[in-house]
Structure formats: structure tokens, C-alpha cells
Design a protein around this motif. Sequence first.
Motif, PDB file in Angstrom:
ATOM      1  N   ASN A  74     116.504  36.879  71.405  1.00  0.00           N
ATOM      2  CA  ASN A  74     115.070  37.050  71.624  1.00  0.00           C
ATOM      3  C   ASN A  74     114.483  35.664  71.935  1.00  0.00           C
ATOM      4  OD1 ASN A  74     112.468  38.017  71.712  1.00  0.00           O
ATOM      5  ND2 ASN A  74     112.236  38.098  69.498  1.00  0.00           N
ATOM      6  N   TRP A  75     114.353  35.351  73.213  1.00  0.00           N
ATOM      7  CA  TRP A  75     113.888  34.037  73.656  1.00  0.00           C
ATOM      8  C   TRP A  75     112.369  33.953  73.599  1.00  0.00           C
ATOM      9  CZ3 TRP A  75     117.490  30.391  74.371  1.00  0.00           C
ATOM     10  CH2 TRP A  75     118.800  30.806  74.590  1.00  0.00           C
ATOM     11  N   ARG A  76     111.857  32.763  73.253  1.00  0.00           N
ATOM     12  CA  ARG A  76     110.406  32.562  73.250  1.00  0.00           C
ATOM     13  C   ARG A  76     110.066  31.169  73.770  1.00  0.00           C
ATOM     14  NH1 ARG A  76     108.965  29.432  68.885  1.00  0.00           N
ATOM     15  NH2 ARG A  76     110.532  29.287  67.262  1.00  0.00           N
ATOM     16  N   LYS A  77     108.910  31.088  74.423  1.00  0.00           N
ATOM     17  CA  LYS A  77     108.393  29.818  74.933  1.00  0.00           C
ATOM     18  C   LYS A  77     107.329  29.302  73.987  1.00  0.00           C
ATOM     19  CE  LYS A  77     107.702  31.308  79.322  1.00  0.00           C
ATOM     20  NZ  LYS A  77     107.189  31.252  80.687  1.00  0.00           N
ATOM     21  N   SER A  78     107.121  28.020  74.033  1.00  0.00           N
ATOM     22  CA  SER A  78     106.068  27.413  73.235  1.00  0.00           C
ATOM     23  C   SER A  78     104.704  27.880  73.712  1.00  0.00           C
ATOM     24  CB  SER A  78     106.145  25.884  73.360  1.00  0.00           C
ATOM     25  OG  SER A  78     104.983  25.291  72.835  1.00  0.00           O
ATOM     26  N   SER A  79     103.773  28.004  72.783  1.00  0.00           N
ATOM     27  CA  SER A  79     102.399  28.342  73.155  1.00  0.00           C
ATOM     28  C   SER A  79     101.733  27.191  73.908  1.00  0.00           C
ATOM     29  CB  SER A  79     101.588  28.690  71.906  1.00  0.00           C
ATOM     30  OG  SER A  79     101.560  27.590  71.021  1.00  0.00           O
ATOM     31  N   PHE A  80     102.369  26.013  73.925  1.00  0.00           N
ATOM     32  CA  PHE A  80     101.855  24.854  74.652  1.00  0.00           C
ATOM     33  C   PHE A  80     102.345  24.815  76.096  1.00  0.00           C
ATOM     34  CE2 PHE A  80     101.614  23.529  70.229  1.00  0.00           C
ATOM     35  CZ  PHE A  80     100.323  23.021  70.176  1.00  0.00           C
TER      36      PHE A  80
END
Length: 70
Positions: A10-16
Motif C-alpha cells: 500500500n504505497w503512499r505519497k507525502s502530503s507535502f
Amino acid sequence: MSTPDLSGANWRKSSFSGVTGACVEVAAGFPGMLPVRDSKDPQGPSLLFTADAWTAFIAAVRAGELPDQS
């Protein structure tokens, strides 16, 4: 150490992350390690960092210890 199967990660990107797409993605759920990949190339290679190595990297970034590559 064997290489984990990342096909179900489950990949996620930074909110930045900005709109340019120049960012990394990380996947949780792999005890003791952190998979990292280029968000622009999700089918490309992934890097595996130990939890200690990732923590040291983040600390160096926050401290401004890495050269600016922009």
C-alpha cells in the motif's frame, strides 16, 4: 535477509508532494524495513531501507545536512 514481495504494498505519497510529481512513495507493513519508490515510475524498481537507515536519512534531511540537488 530475503527480499519481500511488494506486489500488494500500500504505497503512499507525502502530503507535502507538489503537483510536479517529483516525489517518493513509501509502503508500511514491512517490519524492520521501509520500501521506497519513485512516484513517477510505480512499475520501476524499489529501494529497501532498514528502519534505522531511513530514520537517519530523515534526520539528515531535516538538519539540512544533504546538498541541494535542485
